[in-house]
Scaffold this motif. Sequence first.
Motif, mmCIF file in Angstrom:
data_model
loop_
_atom_site.group_PDB
_atom_site.id
_atom_site.type_symbol
_atom_site.label_atom_id
_atom_site.label_comp_id
_atom_site.label_asym_id
_atom_site.label_seq_id
_atom_site.Cartn_x
_atom_site.Cartn_y
_atom_site.Cartn_z
ATOM 1 N N TRP A 68 -15.443 -52.054 -75.536
ATOM 2 C CA TRP A 68 -15.601 -52.314 -76.980
ATOM 3 C C TRP A 68 -14.280 -52.760 -77.566
ATOM 4 C CZ3 TRP A 68 -12.839 -49.251 -80.442
ATOM 5 C CH2 TRP A 68 -12.401 -47.992 -79.983
ATOM 6 N N LYS A 69 -13.217 -52.541 -76.812
ATOM 7 C CA LYS A 69 -11.879 -52.958 -77.219
ATOM 8 C C LYS A 69 -11.107 -53.124 -75.925
ATOM 9 C CE LYS A 69 -8.095 -51.586 -80.202
ATOM 10 N NZ LYS A 69 -7.454 -50.494 -80.921
ATOM 11 N N HIS A 84 -20.537 -51.183 -73.459
ATOM 12 C CA HIS A 84 -20.627 -50.961 -74.900
ATOM 13 C C HIS A 84 -21.471 -52.022 -75.589
ATOM 14 C CE1 HIS A 84 -17.314 -48.304 -73.711
ATOM 15 N NE2 HIS A 84 -17.785 -47.545 -74.677
ATOM 16 N N LYS B 238 -7.361 -58.382 -82.600
ATOM 17 C CA LYS B 238 -7.004 -56.962 -82.538
ATOM 18 C C LYS B 238 -7.467 -56.318 -81.234
ATOM 19 C CE LYS B 238 -7.286 -56.196 -87.527
ATOM 20 N NZ LYS B 238 -8.320 -55.863 -88.536
ATOM 21 N N GLY B 239 -8.133 -57.095 -80.376
ATOM 22 C CA GLY B 239 -8.504 -56.577 -79.059
ATOM 23 C C GLY B 239 -9.970 -56.227 -78.910
ATOM 24 N N TYR B 240 -10.772 -56.439 -79.937
ATOM 25 C CA TYR B 240 -12.191 -56.085 -79.840
ATOM 26 C C TYR B 240 -12.943 -57.148 -79.050
ATOM 27 C CZ TYR B 240 -10.768 -52.466 -82.989
ATOM 28 O OH TYR B 240 -10.119 -51.378 -83.509
ATOM 29 N N GLN B 241 -14.094 -56.751 -78.489
ATOM 30 C CA GLN B 241 -14.760 -57.560 -77.480
ATOM 31 C C GLN B 241 -15.957 -58.332 -78.033
ATOM 32 O OE1 GLN B 241 -13.981 -58.057 -74.024
ATOM 33 N NE2 GLN B 241 -15.513 -59.630 -74.444
ATOM 34 N N SER B 242 -15.825 -59.653 -78.044
ATOM 35 C CA SER B 242 -16.951 -60.508 -78.422
ATOM 36 C C SER B 242 -18.054 -60.407 -77.379
ATOM 37 C CB SER B 242 -16.465 -61.961 -78.517
ATOM 38 O OG SER B 242 -17.557 -62.849 -78.623
ATOM 39 N N PHE B 243 -19.301 -60.431 -77.824
ATOM 40 C CA PHE B 243 -20.433 -60.393 -76.897
ATOM 41 C C PHE B 243 -21.168 -61.730 -76.876
ATOM 42 C CE2 PHE B 243 -25.073 -59.677 -76.400
ATOM 43 C CZ PHE B 243 -25.095 -59.245 -75.092
ATOM 44 N N ASN B 260 -19.320 -56.013 -79.044
ATOM 45 C CA ASN B 260 -19.588 -54.682 -78.484
ATOM 46 C C ASN B 260 -19.038 -53.619 -79.428
ATOM 47 O OD1 ASN B 260 -20.631 -55.946 -76.272
ATOM 48 N ND2 ASN B 260 -19.042 -55.282 -74.830
ATOM 49 N N SER B 261 -19.545 -52.390 -79.273
ATOM 50 C CA SER B 261 -19.065 -51.305 -80.144
ATOM 51 C C SER B 261 -19.146 -49.967 -79.429
ATOM 52 C CB SER B 261 -19.909 -51.249 -81.416
ATOM 53 O OG SER B 261 -21.037 -50.417 -81.234
#
Lengths: 131, 315
Positions: A68-69, A84, B238-243, B260-261
Amino acid sequence: MSRHWNPETPRPQNTLLCHIDEVKEGDAKGVGPVGGLKRKIILIKRNGVLHAWLDACPHYSTGTPMSWKADAYFNGDKSHLACHSHGALFDIETGECVLGPCLGQRLTPVEFTVSDGGEIFIASPAEEEKP
Amino acid sequence: MNIIGPDYLVFGVDDIAACSEYLTAFGLKPVDVTDKGGLFETLDGTGILIRHKADPSLPPPLPTSNMLRQQVYGVRAAEDLDAIEAELSSDRRVTRLSDGSIEVKDDHGFELKFQVTIRRELSMPAEKINAPGAPAQRKPNEIGVWEEMPALPRSLSHVVLFVPDIDIATGFYCDRLGFVITDILSGAGPFLRPKANDDHHTLFFIRTPDYMKGCEHLAFHMGGPTELMVAGTRFVKKGYQSFWGPGRHKFGSNWFWYFNSPLGCHFEYDADMDKHDDTWVARETPMGAESSQIVLFEMREKWAPSGGPPPGAKG
Ligand code: FES
Ligand SMILES: [Fe+2]
């Protein structure tokens, strides 16, 4: 799983991932994508043993990224690797999905070697290892 | 039954600190948030409420690993709550809370709450564009983008549920609660809008096995496609992940970008969704890559073509 690279044999695919000290005990680290791979490689050190999985959840055939990060690959209590997207949980040692949409499927293992200097290299193109 | 749409979505999470960090970085504002959780709101007051999964004040969990605990719907007035209570109490338990709101389960066991909506009326311009042949939307000297431009979620837009039986789900929301089907992606499911909302959808179902029942994603309206891409770019940085995305859906015409979360589902920025009224005739098309989006992009690191190498240089 962890094998040391023997200088006698040619390096199969000598793409450097990172130094083993960059993966802290109990942590996960996403590196890459390297060497033409589409996805990152997840490196995990548990009880001194290094594990490497392709950052590609088997829920969809394309294999989607799981954190998620950056480097956030674990579930809340750090007992499992988690996707995630929809919350699938994976066994850290076997890569098997134990809960969620891809139950029973496995993460793709990444063969790696560790040099005497502690550098982690990919041992073979991970994507060819997909069943 | 003047149902407007989701006011709050309630989650029982396993890591409050991670979720708080995530929701704040996504652009939601923490309201009375402690280490026990709290509310994270958009500009109009709608948003996400989190508690630890063991918190006894939460509604019971789904039988799956999904973290969604309750969908809180806003209605226009107290009479609408009475109408919902009258309709649903014929075949299930409806609980009236002291503040007048009502709690009930839908036919798949999802926990619902209905309340007089808490959403504040927004008065903000949409993204303005200029094009030949049309009157300019931005006045002379009014610029379109700048580095610190605001790009915050304005309102909770829609929720997408994994359900094992589409007929049961649509039967409940359409026949009992007055939702309307706007379009259908066959093989996945229908898009629904409630009577008191003209958005293309506030609810969408995807047919899945029983063990996946839960929330697939939830989405927030942005001020336009530029805000969506600015917010998403900042989030990735900021490092968060695109899905999936950024892109633009066909049904609903909304721009999208999914991430993602740590809440076990995707979070979506959306923008510029179609509006409909009761004269609209639902379209139906098979679910697939072509039918689900008109364009799809993937973010890459910024670069710029400059003058290029000097003449004769190698590479
Ligand atoms: S994509 Fe990983 S659980 Fe669905
Ligand atoms: Fe959506």
